[in-house]
Write a protein that holds these residues in place. Structure first.
Motif, PDB file in Angstrom:
ATOM      1  N   PHE A   1       0.814  -1.216   0.000  1.00  0.00           N
ATOM      2  CA  PHE A   1       0.000   0.000   0.000  1.00  0.00           C
ATOM      3  C   PHE A   1       0.851   1.272   0.000  1.00  0.00           C
ATOM      4  N   GLY A   2       2.182   1.089  -0.026  1.00  0.00           N
ATOM      5  CA  GLY A   2       3.064   2.255  -0.079  1.00  0.00           C
ATOM      6  C   GLY A   2       3.022   3.106   1.186  1.00  0.00           C
ATOM      7  N   ILE A   3       2.792   2.444   2.318  1.00  0.00           N
ATOM      8  CA  ILE A   3       2.734   3.184   3.587  1.00  0.00           C
ATOM      9  C   ILE A   3       3.957   2.827   4.426  1.00  0.00           C
ATOM     10  N   GLU A   4       4.671   3.851   4.880  1.00  0.00           N
ATOM     11  CA  GLU A   4       5.879   3.652   5.681  1.00  0.00           C
ATOM     12  C   GLU A   4       5.492   3.122   7.066  1.00  0.00           C
ATOM     13  N   VAL A   5       6.192   2.099   7.527  1.00  0.00           N
ATOM     14  CA  VAL A   5       5.931   1.562   8.861  1.00  0.00           C
ATOM     15  C   VAL A   5       6.510   2.534   9.895  1.00  0.00           C
ATOM     16  N   PRO A   6       5.702   2.966  10.883  1.00  0.00           N
ATOM     17  CA  PRO A   6       6.248   3.844  11.926  1.00  0.00           C
ATOM     18  C   PRO A   6       7.389   3.136  12.680  1.00  0.00           C
ATOM     19  N   GLU A   7       8.344   3.929  13.178  1.00  0.00           N
ATOM     20  CA  GLU A   7       9.565   3.393  13.790  1.00  0.00           C
ATOM     21  C   GLU A   7       9.292   2.364  14.900  1.00  0.00           C
ATOM     22  N   ARG A   8       8.419   2.720  15.834  1.00  0.00           N
ATOM     23  CA  ARG A   8       8.168   1.807  16.960  1.00  0.00           C
ATOM     24  C   ARG A   8       7.476   0.526  16.508  1.00  0.00           C
ATOM     25  N   ILE A   9       6.562   0.694  15.539  1.00  0.00           N
ATOM     26  CA  ILE A   9       5.840  -0.476  15.011  1.00  0.00           C
ATOM     27  C   ILE A   9       6.822  -1.388  14.274  1.00  0.00           C
ATOM     28  N   ALA A  10       7.774  -0.775  13.576  1.00  0.00           N
ATOM     29  CA  ALA A  10       8.811  -1.570  12.905  1.00  0.00           C
ATOM     30  C   ALA A  10       9.593  -2.379  13.937  1.00  0.00           C
ATOM     31  N   GLY A  11       9.860  -1.767  15.090  1.00  0.00           N
ATOM     32  CA  GLY A  11      10.599  -2.459  16.149  1.00  0.00           C
ATOM     33  C   GLY A  11       9.865  -3.685  16.658  1.00  0.00           C
ATOM     34  N   ILE A  12       8.578  -3.546  16.929  1.00  0.00           N
ATOM     35  CA  ILE A  12       7.844  -4.699  17.475  1.00  0.00           C
ATOM     36  C   ILE A  12       7.605  -5.776  16.415  1.00  0.00           C
ATOM     37  N   MET A  13       7.428  -5.351  15.135  1.00  0.00           N
ATOM     38  CA  MET A  13       7.264  -6.355  14.062  1.00  0.00           C
ATOM     39  C   MET A  13       8.560  -7.137  13.880  1.00  0.00           C
ATOM     40  N   LEU A  14       9.680  -6.427  13.952  1.00  0.00           N
ATOM     41  CA  LEU A  14      10.982  -7.092  13.849  1.00  0.00           C
ATOM     42  C   LEU A  14      11.127  -8.139  14.944  1.00  0.00           C
ATOM     43  N   CYS A  15      10.759  -7.770  16.179  1.00  0.00           N
ATOM     44  CA  CYS A  15      10.843  -8.724  17.293  1.00  0.00           C
ATOM     45  C   CYS A  15       9.956  -9.948  17.046  1.00  0.00           C
ATOM     46  N   ALA A  16       8.768  -9.705  16.499  1.00  0.00           N
ATOM     47  CA  ALA A  16       7.867 -10.828  16.215  1.00  0.00           C
ATOM     48  C   ALA A  16       8.512 -11.793  15.215  1.00  0.00           C
ATOM     49  N   ILE A  17       9.176 -11.234  14.196  1.00  0.00           N
ATOM     50  CA  ILE A  17       9.830 -12.096  13.196  1.00  0.00           C
ATOM     51  C   ILE A  17      10.988 -12.870  13.832  1.00  0.00           C
ATOM     52  N   LEU A  18      11.812 -12.176  14.621  1.00  0.00           N
ATOM     53  CA  LEU A  18      12.937 -12.848  15.285  1.00  0.00           C
ATOM     54  C   LEU A  18      12.441 -13.957  16.207  1.00  0.00           C
ATOM     55  N   SER A  19      11.329 -13.694  16.881  1.00  0.00           N
ATOM     56  CA  SER A  19      10.773 -14.675  17.809  1.00  0.00           C
ATOM     57  C   SER A  19      10.189 -15.883  17.068  1.00  0.00           C
ATOM     58  N   ASP A  20       9.323 -15.614  16.077  1.00  0.00           N
ATOM     59  CA  ASP A  20       8.654 -16.710  15.357  1.00  0.00           C
ATOM     60  C   ASP A  20       9.641 -17.571  14.565  1.00  0.00           C
ATOM     61  N   THR A  21      10.681 -16.953  14.016  1.00  0.00           N
ATOM     62  CA  THR A  21      11.632 -17.723  13.190  1.00  0.00           C
ATOM     63  C   THR A  21      12.819 -18.216  14.021  1.00  0.00           C
ATOM     64  N   VAL A  22      12.770 -18.023  15.349  1.00  0.00           N
ATOM     65  CA  VAL A  22      13.897 -18.384  16.225  1.00  0.00           C
ATOM     66  C   VAL A  22      15.189 -17.790  15.634  1.00  0.00           C
ATOM     67  N   ILE A  23      15.171 -16.489  15.467  1.00  0.00           N
ATOM     68  CA  ILE A  23      16.300 -15.716  14.881  1.00  0.00           C
ATOM     69  C   ILE A  23      16.754 -16.362  13.557  1.00  0.00           C
TER      70      ILE A  23
END
Lengths: 308, 308
Positions: B129-151
């Protein structure tokens, strides 16, 4: 498990089910997968016309899923899918209907979006992957969208359908979407092949209104333009029927199911009764009745009353 | 039906279920819809850490669906969703699991892709959709990926997970994904809060090998680096136990469930038996045992034999 991915639409396939399968299979192949399109049944007259017009081969008939990898399009219901789907590997699903009862044992690609046509979604996927839709494939996808959205008249039509249809039309070199759409619905209705007499008698009933023999026929169409060029023939034929078969009057309903209205063709010695019944003047043997769809509920009662 | 769309993950929420709900709700609001994130249960210690670190509010608790519009994330199974889901309007589903048994009466947005994490798909949707992810939201999404994929060590990890994690890391200003990931798993395992003694005794068994009292403990970790800085403490505590409780030897298994191997800490007067049992030399009170995961099947039998 076979290696090739069969892309297949629902049972009793319509144009979208066959054309979106062909289009998605092409996309999968462009993405380096090994795939071929399939169909679960015979194509209807509209689909045949579309494939012939754009010189695209009819996919092979496949009804059995056992041992196959399959990508389902235009459905997500067990009742609409291949036999023995539980013995297949479902690779993905692309659909625009409500979410059905197909489940999978593993994560798969499942993209369902509430647009008017599966081919709209497949066009979006081409765009997403940055792959140009081939000219002929653009043609058949465009036809699927025109068919599923009833030339953008159906309430299911979305902006995405219009947007993708316009892009596909540009690729396929088609300028007049309306006339292509009308052509499709002519093919679908079978009007092109039917004689005038066949059109008239396919849904025609005789009534006795206060001792007078009155005939009322009806044909339901997605657009009155499908029959526009045959109205004079129909009127000639109705007049012949009236004289030969002793009707006091014949009324023939050309019902536009999208606009929800009926053009009533009138063949009668006097227009007095019908004008009284509907409170409108007959012009060129015709009255347009806004909101009238049902012979039984909206045409017979006022006529019967006017004749009494 | 309420107007607002509640975006909610599965019961017993993990970090992805809460963070992808927050992220998708933000996207829906950016697209002009009215939405708020929700959760079906209490956040785990990892999720709490993530929300605190990036200063994001915990979503409200919602367990009942009746009369609500809902967008489900990270699940498509009735057993994992809100109570009375049949009395809700499902607006859409975004998931990365197998296709579950939730059906809908109308077409909805259903996007399931076989990636390692729902937040990866939500990141793709922001991009689409061409929408920039806000900084804090990017942080928590990154953590979710690291957690779900076991880094990125889990077999479920895909290229898309890595690609989106890197983009999100750039937005969130995070350079060292590995150490952030290790931090998450420390929080998840609760190792940070546990005393050394608690870590040792949580899974510890006594054995009698040919009249000798031998203790064998085990801790299972997604990475040995989670416990690296506490190894010396653990060894000190094991030596104390050995002396106070009269063990001939204590063996403590640090099992890496991702690498499928165990670092065996050895506290014994003589290393002869354990070196015989596994055919390897003890170095700094430690032997690395490739492929060893099970105390019962892979550690007890060779030790028992070596002691006999």
């Amino acid at each position: 498990m076979e290696d090739v991915i069969y892309v297949v639409g629902h049972k009793n396939p319509d144009t979208d089910s066959i054309c979106s399968a062909i289009a998605l299979s092409g996309l999968l192949n462009s993405l380096g997968l090994k795939s071929k399109p399939a169909r679960q049944g015979e194509p209807n007259s509209e689909t045949k016309f579309v494939l012939e017009k754009f010189e695209v081969d009819l996919p092979e008939l496949v009804t059995e899923a056992s041992g196959k990898r399959v990508f389902l399009v235009d459905h997500s219901e067990i009742s609409q899918t291949l036999d023995n789907i539980d013995k297949a590997e479902i690779f993905g699903i692309v659909d625009h209907h409500k979410i059905g009862d197909i489940t999978t044992p593993n994560p798969v690609y499942f993209i369902a979006l509430p647009y008017g046509c599966t081919s709209t979604i497949v066009a979006l996927l081409y765009q997403y992957f940055g792959i140009e839709v081939p000219e002929r494939i653009a043609g058949i996808m465009l036809c699927a969208i025109l068919s599923d959205t009833v030339i953008f008249r159906s309430v299911t039509t979305t902006e995405k359908d219009r947007e993708m249809a316009e892009k596909l039309a540009k690729i396929a070199g088609i300028n007049d979407l309306e006339s292509l759409g009308i052509q499709l619905f002519k093919e679908k209705s079978g009007i092109t092949e039917k004689s005038t007499r066949e059109i008239i008698v396919s849904d025609f009933k005789d009534f006795d209104f206060s001792g007078k023999k009155v005939g009322i026929g009806q044909v339901e169409l997605v657009s009155l333009s499908l029959i526009e060029d045959r109205k004079d023939e129909i009127l000639r034929e109705l007049r012949k029927m009236k004289d030969e078969e002793g009707y006091t009057a014949i009324y023939f309903m050309l019902t536009d199911i999208m606009k929800e209205g009926t053009e009533l063709l009138v063949v009668s010695d006097s227009n007095e009764v019908v004008e009284k019944a509907f409170g409108k003047k007959v012009q060129n043997s015709s009255i347009y009745l806004e909101g009238v769809m049902s012979r039984k509920k909206q045409v017979v009662p006022p006529l019967e009353k006017a004749y009494s």
